[in-house]
Write an enzyme that holds these catalytic residues in place. Sequence first.
Site, PDB file in Angstrom:
ATOM      1  N   CYS A  79      -7.851  -7.605 -13.160  1.00  0.00           N
ATOM      2  CA  CYS A  79      -9.100  -7.110 -13.751  1.00  0.00           C
ATOM      3  C   CYS A  79      -8.754  -6.397 -15.064  1.00  0.00           C
ATOM      4  O   CYS A  79      -9.194  -5.285 -15.305  1.00  0.00           O
ATOM      5  CB  CYS A  79      -9.859  -6.202 -12.787  1.00  0.00           C
TER       6      CYS A  79
ATOM      7  N   ASP B  14      -3.905 -10.770  -6.162  1.00  0.00           N
ATOM      8  CA  ASP B  14      -4.884 -10.040  -6.974  1.00  0.00           C
ATOM      9  C   ASP B  14      -4.132  -8.787  -7.410  1.00  0.00           C
ATOM     10  O   ASP B  14      -4.207  -7.741  -6.777  1.00  0.00           O
ATOM     11  CB  ASP B  14      -6.108  -9.714  -6.111  1.00  0.00           C
TER      12      ASP B  14
ATOM     13  N   ALA C 288      -3.891  -6.366  -1.160  1.00  0.00           N
ATOM     14  CA  ALA C 288      -5.177  -6.613  -0.506  1.00  0.00           C
ATOM     15  C   ALA C 288      -6.188  -5.475  -0.510  1.00  0.00           C
ATOM     16  O   ALA C 288      -7.392  -5.731  -0.434  1.00  0.00           O
ATOM     17  CB  ALA C 288      -4.913  -7.053   0.918  1.00  0.00           C
TER      18      ALA C 288
HETATM   19  C1  SAM Z   1      -6.248  -4.886  -7.784  1.00  0.00           C
HETATM   20  S1  SAM Z   1      -5.917  -4.002  -6.362  1.00  0.00           S
HETATM   21  C2  SAM Z   1      -6.388  -5.165  -5.114  1.00  0.00           C
HETATM   22  C3  SAM Z   1      -7.863  -5.245  -4.840  1.00  0.00           C
HETATM   23  C4  SAM Z   1      -8.156  -6.111  -3.627  1.00  0.00           C
HETATM   24  N1  SAM Z   1      -7.568  -7.423  -3.737  1.00  0.00           N
HETATM   25  C5  SAM Z   1      -9.644  -6.258  -3.374  1.00  0.00           C
HETATM   26  O1  SAM Z   1     -10.246  -7.258  -3.761  1.00  0.00           O
HETATM   27  O2  SAM Z   1     -10.220  -5.358  -2.754  1.00  0.00           O
HETATM   28  C6  SAM Z   1      -4.181  -4.082  -6.231  1.00  0.00           C
HETATM   29  C7  SAM Z   1      -3.630  -3.479  -4.962  1.00  0.00           C
HETATM   30  O3  SAM Z   1      -2.228  -3.780  -4.908  1.00  0.00           O
HETATM   31  C8  SAM Z   1      -1.567  -2.704  -4.299  1.00  0.00           C
HETATM   32  N2  SAM Z   1      -0.127  -2.830  -4.622  1.00  0.00           N
HETATM   33  C9  SAM Z   1       0.560  -2.360  -5.685  1.00  0.00           C
HETATM   34  N3  SAM Z   1       1.858  -2.728  -5.609  1.00  0.00           N
HETATM   35  C10 SAM Z   1       1.998  -3.450  -4.486  1.00  0.00           C
HETATM   36  C11 SAM Z   1       3.096  -4.108  -3.849  1.00  0.00           C
HETATM   37  N4  SAM Z   1       4.321  -4.081  -4.363  1.00  0.00           N
HETATM   38  N5  SAM Z   1       2.872  -4.739  -2.674  1.00  0.00           N
HETATM   39  C12 SAM Z   1       1.630  -4.774  -2.128  1.00  0.00           C
HETATM   40  N6  SAM Z   1       0.553  -4.175  -2.678  1.00  0.00           N
HETATM   41  C13 SAM Z   1       0.734  -3.530  -3.843  1.00  0.00           C
HETATM   42  C14 SAM Z   1      -2.265  -1.497  -4.887  1.00  0.00           C
HETATM   43  O4  SAM Z   1      -2.037  -0.349  -4.092  1.00  0.00           O
HETATM   44  C15 SAM Z   1      -3.723  -1.961  -4.895  1.00  0.00           C
HETATM   45  O5  SAM Z   1      -4.351  -1.588  -3.704  1.00  0.00           O
END
Ligand code: SAM
Length: 465
Positions: A360, A310, A232
């Site tokens: 993305c 996402d 998120a």
């Molecule tokens: C593409 S970004 C999300 C952007 C967000 N949805 C927005 O619109 O602002 C992906 C996010 O997933 C987090 N992430 C990575 N691995 C994860 C996991 N196993 N569980 C939860 N979050 C995770 C990352 O730290 C990053 O903040």
Amino acid sequence: MEELQLQPDVHTALVESFPKNSSNLSHLLKILCRPPLFSTLRINLQLTDITTAIEALRGVLAEQCKLTGMAEFTLYQHPVIDDCIIIENRGPFSLPQVEKEIVVDLSCGMAVLRGANVFAQGIMACPQNLRAGDTVSVFSDLDGKCLKGFAGKYPGRKFHVGNGVAQVARSDLFNASGGVRGIGILMTQPVYEAPAMNDLPFPWVFSQNLPSMACAHFLGPQPGERVLDMCAAPGGKTSHIAALMKNSGVVVALEKSSERASKMSNLMEKLGLDNVKCFQFDSTKAVSDISGPDDSPPYLPASFDRVLVDAPCSALGQRPCAVNRLSLNQLKSYPVLQHKILLSAVQLVRPGGVLVYSTCTVCVDENEDQVARLLTKCPDLELCDAPHKLGGPGLPGSKLKSELLSKVQRFDPSIQLTQPDVRECYNVDTIGFFIAVFRKRSSPDVYQHVKSEGSPGDKRQGKIT
Ligand SMILES: C[S@@+](CC[C@H](N)C(=O)[O-])C[C@H]1O[C@@H](n2cnc3c(N)ncnc32)[C@H](O)[C@@H]1O
């Protein structure tokens, strides 16, 4: 810059992964170096209406233009995404370079290409005799090798992002107390003209790329529902989902990084979104037979009406991006992690519920092939048409069956623009992005915990025994 620069082994892997006959990857890498020709803003329609928003934003942007001497920008509402305002940017301009040179770090350089001014902290090098009021040419450091405080003309690889007026002297930039903050260079002649989006003085506006806005609309959250956002932070899509739910129901936002989770929590508070519960949590572990206390993770299977993944991804769709230092190991790690998160997501969405997957990036492994893998593993998932067609179809030649390609949406800024009118190109000239929408069919043996066909929202009201 001619083309997005990648590590050689990453470049080779990308070339090998792209279906041979489907897309011109080299053209795509060129486009990724340039900023989109549109900026987009999301409006919280709970707090204002679109006409009032456009008028108010026009006023603020006109003030910006007075300061920089640029012509005013054209703003209008997206014809389908009703909370989206489109702004037409301009460029590239071929500009003269002046004697005094400023070098900024790469992220600052990329932000300037999207309309930002240069913040003092982003300045790496400037002339010894820089004074406030001087006209300067601004260059972006390509290799991250320019040392902070360098004086004179930096000889390393750099590229021109525009000209501007210094707001501070060198002595204010590099001093014992770490230097001043705020705008260091006001960009009066950027190579690409776009409005500066930071600090717009309205609580109802959020700067967000069009495909990111599409995610929340495709998810279709309804007031009163229970929605899960599994990756998120920083919270752009979470806040959009919460707004579309008219600040009712529950949005659970999970984020693995504690620093990012805490910033996201602050953002939700600032935006006044009380229907969001933020947790620092690893989404691959978010499903369990024993739920957490007080609606905290982990959750029982089928706990949510809608789930958004996402996903963490290679981000090779971000624009503009001149250099990406991603390693091959990092690139290869994403499909594995995304698949794990998706498997949790499939369990957490209720039968009949909706799952949206987005990235993305332009990588086939993380997009079409990931969808194909998930559909093979989860026969209870059905790939659906999104409510609006904004992006193009998936890449032919990928692992996704050809009859399913039209169901996913690939935002590919390199595809040939067919519309003669620039105003029709806002759905194409975006960042590179991918969205797939799934619905979960009923499958009783997998969802034995669910004893009723009611929604998880009903469960909170005690309707599921
Ligand atoms: C593409 S970004 C999300 C952007 C967000 N949805 C927005 O619109 O602002 C992906 C996010 O997933 C987090 N992430 C990575 N691995 C994860 C996991 N196993 N569980 C939860 N979050 C995770 C990352 O730290 C990053 O903040």
